[in-house]
Design a protein around this motif. Structure first.
Motif, short mmCIF file in Angstrom:
data_model
loop_
_atom_site.label_atom_id
_atom_site.label_comp_id
_atom_site.label_asym_id
_atom_site.label_seq_id
_atom_site.Cartn_x
_atom_site.Cartn_y
_atom_site.Cartn_z
N LYS A 118 0.85 -1.20 0.00
CA LYS A 118 0.00 0.00 0.00
C LYS A 118 0.88 1.25 0.00
O LYS A 118 0.65 2.19 -0.76
CB LYS A 118 -0.93 0.00 1.21
N SER A 119 1.90 1.24 0.84
CA SER A 119 2.82 2.37 0.90
C SER A 119 3.56 2.53 -0.42
O SER A 119 3.74 3.66 -0.91
CB SER A 119 3.81 2.15 2.05
N LEU A 120 3.99 1.42 -0.99
CA LEU A 120 4.68 1.49 -2.29
C LEU A 120 3.79 2.09 -3.36
O LEU A 120 4.26 2.87 -4.20
CB LEU A 120 5.12 0.09 -2.73
N GLY A 121 2.53 1.74 -3.35
CA GLY A 121 1.60 2.32 -4.31
C GLY A 121 1.57 3.83 -4.19
O GLY A 121 1.67 4.55 -5.19
N SER A 122 1.47 4.30 -2.98
CA SER A 122 1.42 5.74 -2.73
C SER A 122 2.73 6.43 -3.13
O SER A 122 2.72 7.48 -3.79
CB SER A 122 1.14 5.97 -1.24
N VAL A 123 3.85 5.84 -2.77
CA VAL A 123 5.15 6.41 -3.11
C VAL A 123 5.35 6.43 -4.63
O VAL A 123 5.82 7.42 -5.19
CB VAL A 123 6.30 5.63 -2.42
N HIS A 124 4.96 5.35 -5.29
CA HIS A 124 5.10 5.30 -6.74
C HIS A 124 4.29 6.41 -7.41
O HIS A 124 4.77 7.05 -8.35
CB HIS A 124 4.69 3.92 -7.28
N VAL A 125 3.09 6.64 -6.93
CA VAL A 125 2.26 7.71 -7.49
C VAL A 125 2.95 9.06 -7.27
O VAL A 125 3.06 9.87 -8.20
CB VAL A 125 0.85 7.71 -6.86
N SER A 126 3.45 9.29 -6.07
CA SER A 126 4.07 10.59 -5.77
C SER A 126 5.35 10.83 -6.58
O SER A 126 5.70 11.97 -6.85
CB SER A 126 4.36 10.71 -4.27
N GLU B 225 2.71 -10.72 -11.01
CA GLU B 225 1.68 -10.75 -9.96
C GLU B 225 1.92 -9.65 -8.93
O GLU B 225 0.98 -9.01 -8.46
CB GLU B 225 1.63 -12.13 -9.31
N LEU B 226 3.18 -9.41 -8.59
CA LEU B 226 3.52 -8.31 -7.68
C LEU B 226 3.13 -6.97 -8.31
O LEU B 226 2.52 -6.12 -7.65
CB LEU B 226 5.01 -8.34 -7.36
N ALA B 227 3.44 -6.80 -9.58
CA ALA B 227 3.14 -5.55 -10.27
C ALA B 227 1.63 -5.28 -10.31
O ALA B 227 1.21 -4.12 -10.16
CB ALA B 227 3.72 -5.58 -11.69
N ILE B 228 0.85 -6.31 -10.47
CA ILE B 228 -0.62 -6.14 -10.46
C ILE B 228 -1.06 -5.51 -9.15
O ILE B 228 -1.88 -4.58 -9.14
CB ILE B 228 -1.33 -7.50 -10.70
N ILE B 229 -0.53 -6.01 -8.05
CA ILE B 229 -0.92 -5.49 -6.73
C ILE B 229 -0.41 -4.06 -6.55
O ILE B 229 -1.15 -3.19 -6.07
CB ILE B 229 -0.39 -6.40 -5.59
N ILE B 230 0.82 -3.80 -6.92
CA ILE B 230 1.36 -2.44 -6.77
C ILE B 230 0.56 -1.45 -7.62
O ILE B 230 0.21 -0.36 -7.17
CB ILE B 230 2.86 -2.38 -7.10
N LYS B 231 0.23 -1.83 -8.85
CA LYS B 231 -0.57 -0.96 -9.71
C LYS B 231 -1.95 -0.69 -9.12
O LYS B 231 -2.47 0.43 -9.20
CB LYS B 231 -0.71 -1.56 -11.11
N LYS B 232 -2.54 -1.72 -8.51
CA LYS B 232 -3.84 -1.53 -7.85
C LYS B 232 -3.70 -0.53 -6.71
O LYS B 232 -4.52 0.37 -6.55
CB LYS B 232 -4.37 -2.86 -7.33
N GLU B 233 -2.63 -0.68 -5.94
CA GLU B 233 -2.41 0.24 -4.82
C GLU B 233 -2.12 1.65 -5.33
O GLU B 233 -2.50 2.64 -4.70
CB GLU B 233 -1.28 -0.26 -3.92
N MET B 234 -1.46 1.76 -6.47
CA MET B 234 -1.22 3.07 -7.08
C MET B 234 -2.55 3.72 -7.47
O MET B 234 -2.76 4.91 -7.24
CB MET B 234 -0.31 2.94 -8.31
N LYS B 235 -3.40 2.91 -8.06
CA LYS B 235 -4.72 3.42 -8.48
C LYS B 235 -5.51 3.89 -7.27
O LYS B 235 -6.14 4.96 -7.29
CB LYS B 235 -5.46 2.30 -9.21
N ASP B 236 -5.47 3.11 -6.20
CA ASP B 236 -6.19 3.48 -4.98
C ASP B 236 -5.61 4.75 -4.34
O ASP B 236 -6.34 5.51 -3.71
CB ASP B 236 -6.14 2.34 -3.95
N ALA B 237 -4.30 4.95 -4.51
CA ALA B 237 -3.64 6.11 -3.89
C ALA B 237 -3.80 7.38 -4.71
O ALA B 237 -3.62 8.48 -4.19
CB ALA B 237 -2.15 5.81 -3.69
N ALA B 238 -4.12 7.21 -5.99
CA ALA B 238 -4.19 8.39 -6.88
C ALA B 238 -5.41 9.25 -6.61
O ALA B 238 -6.37 8.88 -6.03
CB ALA B 238 -4.21 7.92 -8.33
#
Length: 154
Positions: A92-100, A141-154
């Protein structure tokens, strides 16, 4: 959704251990490959900004690359044990950081290609299609989850 066999996970584990045997060299090589594939990605990483080349023995670079490989390795374990990669606080944190930082979907294939090339170089003659497939499934499979978390964080 990918599931990994015991053999595939063993291959990922042994190659991950080989990767970890020379973190300075292998993490440097990983980021060198990332920038060869996508030179514009340089600005996404604070430890690469303003540098004309990938720095040697940079603790931030080593930590970042090490985390990428460790998360992919852990994804392989989850796929074997649970049949899926589960999101957690780290992802979840990675998703947010990736977006930022401005990471977009197009960056993920670059990282995957660099991971596969790095592992191929690390293991040398032990490289096989099964090893390639195992790392590919785990990363995808990891990327799918990170991308989902990025979408949720955006």
């Amino acid at each position: 959704m990918g599931v990994l066999t015991d053999v595939q996970v063993a291959l990922v584990k042994s190659s991950f251990e080989e990767f970890n045997a020379n973190i300075p060299k292998n993490t440097h090589r990983f980021f060198t490959l990332v920038l060869e594939i996508a030179p514009g990605a340089k600005d996404l990483f604070s430890f690469l900004k303003g540098s004309s080349e990938v720095p040697q023995n940079n603790p931030d670079l080593q930590a970042h690359a090490g985390k990428v490989f460790k998360l992919t390795y852990e994804a392989a374990i989850q796929l074997q044990v649970n049949g899926a990669v589960a999101s957690d606080a780290t992802l979840k944190s990675l998703g947010s950081v990736h977006v930022s930082k401005g990471v977009v979907d197009a960056h993920f294939p670059v990282v995957k290609e660099a991971i596969l090339k790095t592992i191929k170089e690390v293991v040398g003659d032990k490289w096989s299609e099964e090893l390639n497939t195992a790392w590919t499934i785990a990363y995808d499979e990891l990327a799918i989850i990170i991308k989902k978390e990025m979408k949720d964080a955006a």
